[in-house]
Design a protein around this motif. Structure first.
Motif, PDB file in Angstrom:
ATOM      1  N   SER A   1       0.841  -1.194   0.000  1.00  0.00           N
ATOM      2  CA  SER A   1       0.000   0.000   0.000  1.00  0.00           C
ATOM      3  C   SER A   1       0.875   1.241   0.000  1.00  0.00           C
ATOM      4  N   ALA A   2       0.287   2.358  -0.402  1.00  0.00           N
ATOM      5  CA  ALA A   2       0.990   3.636  -0.294  1.00  0.00           C
ATOM      6  C   ALA A   2       1.168   4.026   1.166  1.00  0.00           C
ATOM      7  N   THR A   3       0.224   3.626   2.020  1.00  0.00           N
ATOM      8  CA  THR A   3       0.336   3.897   3.454  1.00  0.00           C
ATOM      9  C   THR A   3       1.608   3.277   4.017  1.00  0.00           C
ATOM     10  N   ALA A   4       1.900   2.046   3.579  1.00  0.00           N
ATOM     11  CA  ALA A   4       3.143   1.395   3.999  1.00  0.00           C
ATOM     12  C   ALA A   4       4.356   2.206   3.556  1.00  0.00           C
ATOM     13  N   GLY A   5       4.263   2.805   2.372  1.00  0.00           N
ATOM     14  CA  GLY A   5       5.351   3.640   1.889  1.00  0.00           C
ATOM     15  C   GLY A   5       5.581   4.857   2.764  1.00  0.00           C
ATOM     16  N   LEU A   6       4.498   5.515   3.174  1.00  0.00           N
ATOM     17  CA  LEU A   6       4.623   6.665   4.077  1.00  0.00           C
ATOM     18  C   LEU A   6       5.242   6.245   5.406  1.00  0.00           C
TER      19      LEU A   6
ATOM     20  N   GLY B   1      -2.082  -1.814  -3.553  1.00  0.00           N
ATOM     21  CA  GLY B   1      -0.625  -1.736  -3.582  1.00  0.00           C
ATOM     22  C   GLY B   1      -0.158  -0.306  -3.661  1.00  0.00           C
ATOM     23  N   GLY B   2       1.146  -0.119  -3.574  1.00  0.00           N
ATOM     24  CA  GLY B   2       1.719   1.214  -3.640  1.00  0.00           C
ATOM     25  C   GLY B   2       3.170   1.152  -4.052  1.00  0.00           C
ATOM     26  N   ILE B   3       3.718   2.303  -4.337  1.00  0.00           N
ATOM     27  CA  ILE B   3       5.129   2.435  -4.733  1.00  0.00           C
ATOM     28  C   ILE B   3       5.752   3.557  -3.917  1.00  0.00           C
ATOM     29  N   LEU B   4       6.924   3.291  -3.351  1.00  0.00           N
ATOM     30  CA  LEU B   4       7.739   4.299  -2.678  1.00  0.00           C
ATOM     31  C   LEU B   4       8.899   4.644  -3.596  1.00  0.00           C
TER      32      LEU B   4
END
Length: 361
Positions: free
Chosen positions: A56-61, A190-193
Motif C-alpha cells: 500500500s501507499a500507506t506502507a510507503g509513508l 498496492g503502492g510504490i515508494l
C-alpha cells in the motif's frame, strides 16, 4: 441500468497474460521478475532514482518516516484536507501530527505551513496532492529546506501529475503512489515508494521483515514489516503502466465533459499555474446540499462521494494543532466527487449531469 461506480478498475487487456506468465514461472509470493519490471516502469515514468513496490501507499509513508528517524516526541506537519492514510503513519511512529489547512487551490497552503514550521519546528512534512492535482510543491519544498524539515509527498492520487514539468512525488526526499482499486491505475491493492537508491534499498530490507542477508537462518538486528507487493499483483501493475498516458488523457477528457455540462452550475477544483493534473476524480462545489445530490445519484445507481472530511473535524484529531483558515470546511460542506471511471463515455457523463441538473432546479 448497470451501476455507475466512482472510479472502478479498468484493465488494459494484458493483465491476464502477465498473470498467467507469473503462474507458469511459479513466482507467486513477494518475489519475482514482475516486481522488478513494475518498479522500474514506475521509476522510469516519474524519473525517480529508485522505486519499491509495497502492499500500500500507506506502507510507503510509514517506511519513509522510519527511514527519516521520526519517532516519539517528534512533530510532523501534514495536509489537513486529505484521507486519514496521510496522517496515520505519523501515529504509527508515535509522533505528533500538526495539521495544515488548504488555500483556494484546495491544496496545502504554503503560508499556513510556514507558520507551522516557525512555531512547531516539525522534523518532516507530509504533503498530499489531492484528487490528482499538484499542490504548490516547489514553494513548499523551499520552505521545508529553509526550516530544516524533510518533505514526504503523498502522491497516492496524483501519478502522472506535474508542476513545472516535474512529477509529483519526486520533489521531496520520498514520494508514494497508490495502486489501490479506485486509483488511476491499480494492482488491486498496492503502492510504490520512490526516492534515492540507498534509502530505497534500506526500505526494501525493512519491508521484508528486516531479515539479515547472507545468513542461513533468520537473523534480525532490528524489526521490519511484511510490506512487499506480490509478484502476481506486480504483473497487473506492469500491464497497467503500459496504458498510463491513455488513462490520464481519458480522465482529463471526462473532466472536460463535466465542465461542458455543468459550467454554470458548479465550481470545479482548479489546476494551479504551470501544473498538469491527472484529474483522478472530477470534483466540484455546488450551491446546495451535496448530500441531496449524492442521494439522488444513488437512487439512479450512480456512485458519488463527499469530498474528504478535514482531519481537524475528525474525532481522532481533535487535540492536534491546526494552522490555516479552515477553507476546507467550506469545501467539505459543498463538494462532491463525481463518477470518473476511464471506461465512461460522454453519454454517461451527460446522464450524471442530468440528475445533478434536476437537483439544482
Amino acid at each position: 441500468m448497470m451501476r455507475l461506480f466512482l472510479s472502478p478498475p479498468h484493465m488494459s487487456g494484458k493483465e491476464l497474460e502477465y498473470i498467467q506468465e507469473a503462474f507458469e514461472s511459479n513466482y507467486i509470493a513477494p518475489t519475482g521478475p514482475f516486481l522488478e519490471r513494475f518498479e522500474k516502469s514506475v521509476a522510469k515514468f516519474v524519473q525517480a532514482p529508485a522505486a519499491l513496490a509495497l502492499c500500500s501507499a500507506t506502507a510507503g509513508l510509514h517506511l519513509a518516516l522510519r527511514l527519516l528517524g521520526i519517532g516519539p516526541g517528534d512533530k510532523v506537519a501534514v495536509s489537513n484536507f486529505t484521507f486519514i492514510a496521510s496522517l496515520s503513519p505519523i501515529l504509527y511512529q508515535g509522533a505528533t501530527p500538526i495539521l495544515v489547512g488548504c488555500d483556494q487551490s484546495w491544496q496545502m497552503d504554503p503560508m499556513a505551513l510556514e507558520e507551522a514550521l516557525q512555531k512547531e519546528r516539525p522534523k518532516a512534512v507530509i504533503l498530499t496532492h489531492i484528487y490528482g492535482q499538484s499542490a504548490d510543491v516547489a514553494t513548499i519544498k523551499e520552505l521545508c529546506d529553509h526550516y530544516g524539515a524533510q518533505l514526504i509527498e503523498d502522491a497516492a492520487e496524483s501519478l502522472g501529475a506535474t508542476l513545472n514539468g516535474k512529477y509529483t512525488g519526486t520533489f521531496g526526499t520520498f514520494g508514494v503512489y497508490s495502486f489501490n482499486g479506485n486509483k488511476l491505475l491499480t494492482t488491486g491493492g498496492g503502492g510504490i515508494l520512490v526516492g534515492p537508491k540507498e534509502p530505497i534499498e534500506r526500505a526494501r530490507f525493512l519491508a521484508t521483515q528486516a531479515r539479515e542477508p547472507d545468513v542461513e537462518w533468520y537473523e534480525h538486528k532490528t524489526y521490519g514489516y511484511n510490506y512487499r507487493l506480490s509478484n502476481i499483483a506486480a504483473a497487473i501493475g506492469v500491464a497497467q503502466m503500459e496504458v498510463v498516458q491513455e488513462r490520464i488523457a481519458k480522465k482529463r477528457q471526462i473532466f472536460e465533459w463535466y465542465q461542458e455540462f455543468l459550467s454554470d452550475k458548479a465550481h470545479f477544483m482548479p489546476e494551479i499555474p504551470r501544473s498538469f493534473g491527472n484529474r483522478w476524480l472530477t470534483t466540484a462545489l455546488f450551491n446546495t446540499d451535496p448530500l441531496h445530490i449524492l442521494r439522488e445519484l444513488k437512487n439512479e445507481r450512480i456512485e458519488s462521494r463527499p469530498l474528504w472530511k478535514p482531519m481537524h473535524m475528525q474525532p481522532l484529531c481533535k487535540d492536534f494543532s491546526y494552522y490555516g483558515q479552515k477553507k476546507e470546511e467550506e469545501f467539505f460542506a459543498k463538494g462532491l466527487c463525481l463518477p470518473s471511471g476511464t471506461a465512461m463515455e460522454k453519454e454517461d457523463v451527460a446522464m450524471v449531469c442530468e440528475v445533478i441538473g434536476r437537483c439544482l432546479g
